[in-house]
Design a protein around this motif. Structure first.
Motif, short mmCIF file in Angstrom:
data_model
loop_
_atom_site.label_atom_id
_atom_site.label_comp_id
_atom_site.label_asym_id
_atom_site.label_seq_id
_atom_site.Cartn_x
_atom_site.Cartn_y
_atom_site.Cartn_z
N ALA A 199 0.83 -1.21 0.00
CA ALA A 199 0.00 0.00 0.00
C ALA A 199 0.86 1.26 0.00
O ALA A 199 0.45 2.31 -0.51
N THR A 266 -9.22 -2.13 -2.60
CA THR A 266 -9.34 -1.04 -1.63
C THR A 266 -8.00 -0.66 -1.02
O THR A 266 -7.74 0.52 -0.77
N LEU A 267 -7.14 -1.63 -0.78
CA LEU A 267 -5.88 -1.36 -0.10
C LEU A 267 -4.75 -1.02 -1.06
O LEU A 267 -3.95 -0.12 -0.79
N LEU A 485 -11.62 0.55 5.25
CA LEU A 485 -11.06 0.29 3.93
C LEU A 485 -10.78 1.59 3.20
O LEU A 485 -9.80 1.70 2.44
N ARG A 488 -7.52 3.21 4.93
CA ARG A 488 -6.36 2.35 4.69
C ARG A 488 -5.29 2.44 5.76
O ARG A 488 -4.56 1.49 5.98
#
Length: 544
Positions: A199, A266-267, A485, A488
């Motif tokens: 991420a 999402t990440l 989410l 993060r």
């Protein structure tokens, strides 16, 4: 909260230990079920415990004491804990159903020495995929699922099951190879496969390379989730397996692929560059899947096509890339796991009583098995989205999120969702009428339904109704999961030690957003995005 981190690995460790124990006890068929049921009860209890604890922030375990990003991490956040809890309830009910079926069939349909350890390994694979904190360990979870599911789908060794198992294994292996290629590309590009560290590093690489990695991962997960046009294998593979196996496959295996898409989109790839592509894929999956269901004369194949179709609803919510869309998608996944599994268990009872799953041969079942008619009707209406059931609430959330998005493509998906729901209702009502109310070709012979099979089926249907009656708290939980989410940093801060949190743009959270949220449990000051200390990560107002 750190005192409870020992609970995190239990959903993986317990079934693996029990699998070895049941394999060692293969000469004691009366002891194996006790071990299996006890193990899955403990898994369910630990999963529900994680569901409660994760609401205060992610729980992280460094396997072997090696901290991220060097070691393997197991991470229980709201999303993974919810998926784990629902899947644990489903696997326990399916196991109880299969034990009753095996006893009544004199164990011919489920060889005990093979079935129990394999089923437990499958449960461990599902838990490992949900809890994994790095891409390679997710890959390991998928491979555990692949090995166990191939054994289960070919139980009995009939020609049809071997043929279906061959199709399934070839497709699964191709997907695994693609996933492995994606893993190699990710590691070569970023130097890590840890999700939290990815991420941070992925926003720093070339956008074209990042898009390529995203496409590779999506293709691998799309095969496993049965997203059109990579879904043709599913309707041919699932219907031939024994009813409990088909039920657990339908309820869980595709959802592991959906979970992987939610987690990575999402990440790792929150920029939404492929959202339009995902929306078109969602629409095609919905419409083509349900048209296939409408054309079927066999209940198992009909439900297999509805399974494909409703994956499109989940993908729709993911593709919206909004907190409302993700919350609705997560809620719909939990709903669909329970309802689809319950329907396949009911169809196993229909086949037992009617001697077939062909709608042209069935009929009159309502007369000889009225309880069975109710057992089919309730989850069928739930899947069809009749108010006020959980299927309706989940679809309503998705439609609202689509309308809120306000784009032309989102409105197309809203219309497609409504049409798909109506066709789902039509297909299921047609099946219910033909199987239970039409005049049969041959007068059906009354057949007893063991309580051990009816009980777990009814329990799953009740779980589906609980998702309706407890929709308020559950939907609020999924909204909090979606909020985490969106930020993060909740996940990144919980996993990475201070020294590994670099400065960058990966957290995508502004200073204003950071100031409105509490730091997650186990986290430290120092946002990976450069947000002020005291930062984001959890919804203080909601969690207070």
């Amino acid at each position: 909260m750190s005192d409870w981190t020992w609970v995190v690995p239990l959903p993986v460790v317990i079934p693996l230990f029990a699998a070895g124990l049941t394999l060692a006890l293969w000469r004691r068929p009366r002891v194996q079920p006790v071990v299996s049921v006890s193990a899955l009860v403990l898994v369910l209890l630990s999963s529900v415990t994680l569901l409660v604890l994760a609401d205060d922030g992610p729980l992280v375990v460094d396997v072997g004491g090696w901290a991220a990003p060097v070691g393997i991490n197991l991470v229980a956040d709201r999303l993974s804990a919810l998926m784990l809890s629902v899947s644990s309830a489903v696997t326990l009910c399916v196991l109880l159903y299969s034990l009753a079926q095996g006893r009544d069939d004199d164990e011919e349909s489920a060889p005990v020495s093979i079935y129990h350890p394999t089923f437990l390994v499958l449960s461990a694979g599902v838990a490992n995929a949900f809890l994994s904190g790095d891409l390679f360990n997710i890959y390991v979870g998928f491979e555990i699922l692949l090995a166990a599911s191939f054994v289960l789908i070919t139980l009995g060794g009939t020609r049809d099951r071997i043929r279906a198992g061959t199709i399934y294994i070839v497709v699964a292996l191709l997907s695994s190879v693609l996933f492995l290629v994606a893993l190699a590309a990710v590691y070569a590009t970023t130097g890590t496969v840890n999700l939290a560290q990815l991420a941070l590093r992925l926003p720093e690489i070339d956008p074209g390379t990042r898009l390529t990695l995203q496409v590779l991962l999506l293709l691998a997960f799309a095969v496993k989730a049965a997203i059109f046009p990579l879904s043709a294998w599913l309707p041919d593979s699932y219907p031939t397996a024994p009813a409990p196996v088909t039920a657990v496959f339908a309820g869980l295996l595709t959802k592991v692929g959906v979970y992987a898409i939610i987690r990575t989109q999402t990440l790792l790839f929150p920029d939404g560059r492929l959202d339009d592509v995902l929306m078109w894929a969602a629409l095609a999956t919905m419409v083509i899947g349900i048209l296939g269901a409408v054309a079927q004369d066999d209940i198992k194949r009909l439900l297999s096509f509805t399974l494909v179709s409703h994956i499109g609803f989940m993908l729709f919510g993911i593709a919206l890339s909004s907190q409302a869309g993700w919350a609705a998608a997560i809620y719909y996944v939990a709903h669909h796991i329970t309802v689809q599994t319950a329907l396949f268990l009911v169809v196993g009872l229909v086949e037992r009583v009617g001697g077939s799953t062909s709608l042209t041969r069935l009929g009159g079942l309502a007369k000889i098995a009225p309880v069975l008619a109710i057992l089919f009707f309730v989850p069928a209406m739930n899947l069809g989205g009749i108010p006020p059931l959980s299927g309706f609430l989940g679809k309503l959330g998705l439609l609202q999120a689509g309308v809120d998005a306000g784009t032309p493509l989102a409105y197309v998906l809203v219309v497609g969702s409504v049409v798909t729901s109506l066709l789902t209702l039509y297909a299921l009502v047609k099946a219910w009428n033909k199987a239970f109310w039409q005049s049969p070709q041959d007068e059906p012979r009354p057949v007893s339904m063991p309580f051990g099979m009816v009980g777990p089926t009814a329990a799953l249907i009740v779980v589906g109704l609980v998702l309706t009656f407890a929709a308020g708290p559950l939907y609020a939980y999924t909204e909090r999961a979606a909020s985490s989410l969106t930020l993060r940093t909740t996940y990144v801060w919980a996993v990475l030690p201070d020294g590994e949190r670099g400065e960058g743009e990966s957290a995508d959270v502004s200073e204003d957003e950071a100031g409105e949220h509490d730091e997650p449990a186990g986290g430290q000051a120092g946002d990976p995005a450069g947000a002020p200390a005291g930062g984001p990560a959890d919804e203080a107002g909601d969690d207070a």
